[in-house]
Design an enzyme around this catalytic site. Structure first.
Site, mmCIF file in Angstrom:
data_model
loop_
_atom_site.group_PDB
_atom_site.id
_atom_site.type_symbol
_atom_site.label_atom_id
_atom_site.label_comp_id
_atom_site.label_asym_id
_atom_site.label_seq_id
_atom_site.Cartn_x
_atom_site.Cartn_y
_atom_site.Cartn_z
ATOM 1 N N LYS A 1 0.859 -1.190 0.000
ATOM 2 C CA LYS A 1 0.000 0.000 0.000
ATOM 3 C C LYS A 1 0.884 1.226 0.000
ATOM 4 O O LYS A 1 2.033 1.163 0.445
ATOM 5 C CB LYS A 1 -0.895 0.023 1.253
ATOM 6 C CG LYS A 1 -2.161 0.811 1.080
ATOM 7 C CD LYS A 1 -3.226 0.027 0.307
ATOM 8 C CE LYS A 1 -4.511 0.764 0.155
ATOM 9 N NZ LYS A 1 -5.576 -0.092 -0.360
HETATM 10 P P1 NAD Z 1 -13.817 7.297 -2.930
HETATM 11 O O1 NAD Z 1 -12.836 8.387 -2.650
HETATM 12 O O2 NAD Z 1 -14.275 7.059 -4.324
HETATM 13 O O3 NAD Z 1 -15.130 7.470 -2.018
HETATM 14 C C1 NAD Z 1 -15.094 7.658 -0.649
HETATM 15 C C2 NAD Z 1 -16.467 8.151 -0.219
HETATM 16 O O4 NAD Z 1 -16.533 8.201 1.192
HETATM 17 C C3 NAD Z 1 -16.799 9.560 -0.713
HETATM 18 O O5 NAD Z 1 -18.162 9.596 -1.102
HETATM 19 C C4 NAD Z 1 -16.599 10.421 0.527
HETATM 20 O O6 NAD Z 1 -17.354 11.630 0.500
HETATM 21 C C5 NAD Z 1 -17.097 9.463 1.576
HETATM 22 N N1 NAD Z 1 -16.697 9.797 2.930
HETATM 23 C C6 NAD Z 1 -15.501 10.247 3.388
HETATM 24 N N2 NAD Z 1 -15.558 10.437 4.717
HETATM 25 C C7 NAD Z 1 -16.808 10.091 5.095
HETATM 26 C C8 NAD Z 1 -17.492 10.071 6.333
HETATM 27 N N3 NAD Z 1 -16.881 10.443 7.452
HETATM 28 N N4 NAD Z 1 -18.783 9.646 6.366
HETATM 29 C C9 NAD Z 1 -19.411 9.271 5.246
HETATM 30 N N5 NAD Z 1 -18.816 9.260 4.035
HETATM 31 C C10 NAD Z 1 -17.529 9.670 3.968
HETATM 32 O O7 NAD Z 1 -13.127 5.973 -2.321
HETATM 33 P P2 NAD Z 1 -13.443 4.464 -2.686
HETATM 34 O O8 NAD Z 1 -12.506 4.034 -3.757
HETATM 35 O O9 NAD Z 1 -14.909 4.277 -2.861
HETATM 36 O O10 NAD Z 1 -12.957 3.745 -1.360
HETATM 37 C C11 NAD Z 1 -13.764 3.672 -0.190
HETATM 38 C C12 NAD Z 1 -13.230 2.604 0.732
HETATM 39 O O11 NAD Z 1 -13.191 1.368 0.028
HETATM 40 C C13 NAD Z 1 -11.801 2.803 1.254
HETATM 41 O O12 NAD Z 1 -11.703 2.225 2.536
HETATM 42 C C14 NAD Z 1 -10.948 1.994 0.293
HETATM 43 O O13 NAD Z 1 -9.715 1.609 0.838
HETATM 44 C C15 NAD Z 1 -11.882 0.821 0.071
HETATM 45 N N6 NAD Z 1 -11.624 0.047 -1.130
HETATM 46 C C16 NAD Z 1 -11.675 0.614 -2.361
HETATM 47 C C17 NAD Z 1 -11.457 -0.168 -3.485
HETATM 48 C C18 NAD Z 1 -11.579 0.385 -4.876
HETATM 49 O O14 NAD Z 1 -11.474 -0.401 -5.838
HETATM 50 N N7 NAD Z 1 -11.825 1.668 -5.059
HETATM 51 C C19 NAD Z 1 -11.157 -1.528 -3.346
HETATM 52 C C20 NAD Z 1 -11.114 -2.078 -2.063
HETATM 53 C C21 NAD Z 1 -11.366 -1.286 -0.961
#
Ligand code: NAD
Length: 435
Positions: free
Chosen positions: A125
């Site tokens: 990471k």
């Molecule tokens: P992203 O940046 O696209 O979206 C994150 C969302 O969370 C946004 O809508 C943001 O406004 C919201 N957010 C932030 N703080 C918040 C809060 N306190 N309360 C409510 N909403 C809040 O990110 P993503 O890619 O969707 O990733 C989200 C999670 O999923 C992370 O933990 C990431 O590590 C995990 N993840 C992502 C992927 C991927 O393929 N994108 C894969 C595995 C895990």
């Protein structure tokens, strides 16, 4: 707040020393699950020590010329937790909360996640402490390129392959790929995944994590004998993972009763229209001001009356403080590490079925693996093939984790860790230790 790590009332004692668990420290949260699963597996103490330590931790200074002519120096990290099963794989996060403990935890989670879905990758990471919402596109590009060149010795299709994570996207991956390729003097598409389709990305990658969440949620509902049609779903985070999970669960027949982003939440017991919500976010950037529902606080979303809760934002949102008030029967962990170890015990006592992050959100890395395979083979699959192969892996992995948890009468999280640790440990045993 500190407390002693326990499971079912028993203190979790690591083989080398007693340890105290800080509920909010993600590395400790990950380690307490690892420790418990390792104990249940009677993992060899030497291997236990090896797997507790990341292989490599890099901290870099990232100087960037800002648009106003000033220079800012950002701090970046890249951690390789384990590469025994193949190249390390893990996203890059741009966020003010990035720190070494978080990156270490996220890297280790990638090791276990890749092993749970049985793809030939290790875990890594990276992240940079910055606030991209206050940076211009040229500043972000300079930051990305300088960070990439600072960690370039670890990167490579055979060694360490980044992907998007919080606040990074296809655009950022394109800059990483270009910077790496310029250093190598030839185009290397397989050095990152989550790239734009035009330059070697995979069809279905953007939706893959949400699609995986949808598949395992349906599996969980079936296992519990709960109907899909009309199942009420609340989703925290309306970014890549949350919005797509919501959209696909809605298409499967569920009713999305609440969603939230960092500006707050929207609740409507009769159901929200996800396409309409997405249109609102496209236009206004955030959910705030969406008119067809009641505004709720982020904290409230977690405890609304629903059948399925999908935390898909950041880690440590379900804690000992709010776990007791959660009403969902199923939690699908779209985010990495949304539930603290203390909250796990409360949820287990309440009988909540938790689909752990290392299984629930593994759809993303699975299609990243497909993208890497396609780049290396120079032959690209249609979206149907990607989605079918993803479904096969998610269904098989859910069944294997459920099988492990049934065999040992443990929850799904411990089952997933045991499956993963056993797979990584098996490779270490076969490879032996280079001296
Ligand atoms: P992203 O940046 O696209 O979206 C994150 C969302 O969370 C946004 O809508 C943001 O406004 C919201 N957010 C932030 N703080 C918040 C809060 N306190 N309360 C409510 N909403 C809040 O990110 P993503 O890619 O969707 O990733 C989200 C999670 O999923 C992370 O933990 C990431 O590590 C995990 N993840 C992502 C992927 C991927 O393929 N994108 C894969 C595995 C895990």
């Amino acid at each position: 707040m500190t407390s002693i790590a326990t499971h079912r009332g028993q203190p979790i004692i690591s083989p080398d020393k007693d340890r105290f668990l800080t509920e909010e420290n993600p590395f400790e949260a990950m380690m307490s699950r690892f420790d418990y699963a390792a104990q249940r597996l009677s993992l060899d103490p030497g291997l236990y020590k090896v797997l507790r330590h990341p292989e490599k931790q890099i901290i870099v200074a990232v100087p960037v010329h800002l648009d106003n002519g000033e220079v800012e120096v950002y701090t970046g990290y890249r951690v390789i937790h384990n590469s025994s099963r193949g190249p390390a794989k893990g996203g890059i996060r741009f966020d003010m909360n990035v720190n070494l403990d978080e990156v270490k935890a996220l890297a280790a989670w990638m090791t276990w996640k890749c092993a749970v879905v049985n793809i030939p990758f290790g875990g890594s990471k990276g992240g940079v402490i910055c606030d991209p919402s206050h940076m211009s596109m040229p500043e972000l590009e300079r930051l990305t390129r300088r960070y990439t060149s600072a960690i370039i010795d670890t990167l490579g299709p055979d060694s360490d392959v980044p992907a998007p994570d919080v606040n990074t996207n296809e655009r950022v991956m394109a800059w990483v790929m270009d910077t790496y390729s310029m250093h190598k003097r030839h185009t290397v598409t397989a050095v990152v995944t989550g790239k734009p389709i035009e330059m070697g990305g995979s069809l279905g990658r953007r939706e893959a994590t949400g699609r995986g969440c949808m598949i395992v949620t349906l599996k969980a509902l079936a296992r519990l004998g709960l109907p899909v049609k009309g199942a009420r779903v609340a989703v925290q985070g309306f970014g890549n993972v949350g919005s797509i999970t919501a959209q696909l669960l809605e298409q499967a027949g569920c009713t999305i009763v609440a969603v939230s982003d960092k500006t707050g939440g929207i609740w409507n017991a009769k159901g929200l229209d996800v396409t309409d919500l997405l249109a609102h976010v496209r236009k206004n950037k955030f959910l705030t001001g969406y008119p067809k529902g009641e505004g709720i606080a982020n904290e409230e979303l977690l405890t609304v009356d629903c059948d399925v809760l999908v935390p898909a934002a950041l880690e440590n949102v379900i804690t000992s403080k709010n776990a007791g008030s959660i009403r969902a029967k199923v939690i699908c962990e779209g985010a990495n590490g949304p539930t603290t170890a203390n909250a796990d015990r409360i949820l287990e006592e309440k009988g909540v079925f938790v689909i752990p992050d290392i299984l629930a959100n593994a759809g993303g890395v699975t299609v990243s693996y497909f993208e890497w395979v396609q780049d290396r083979g120079g032959y690209f699959w249609d979206e149907e093939t990607v989605n079918q192969r993803l479904e096969k892996i998610m269904v098989r992995s859910f069944d294997e984790v459920a099988g492990m948890s049934d065999t040992h009468a443990l929850n799904m999280r411990t089952g997933a860790y045991m499956l993963a640790i056993e797979r990584v440990a098996a490779v270490h045993r076969l490879r032996g230790m280079y001296a």
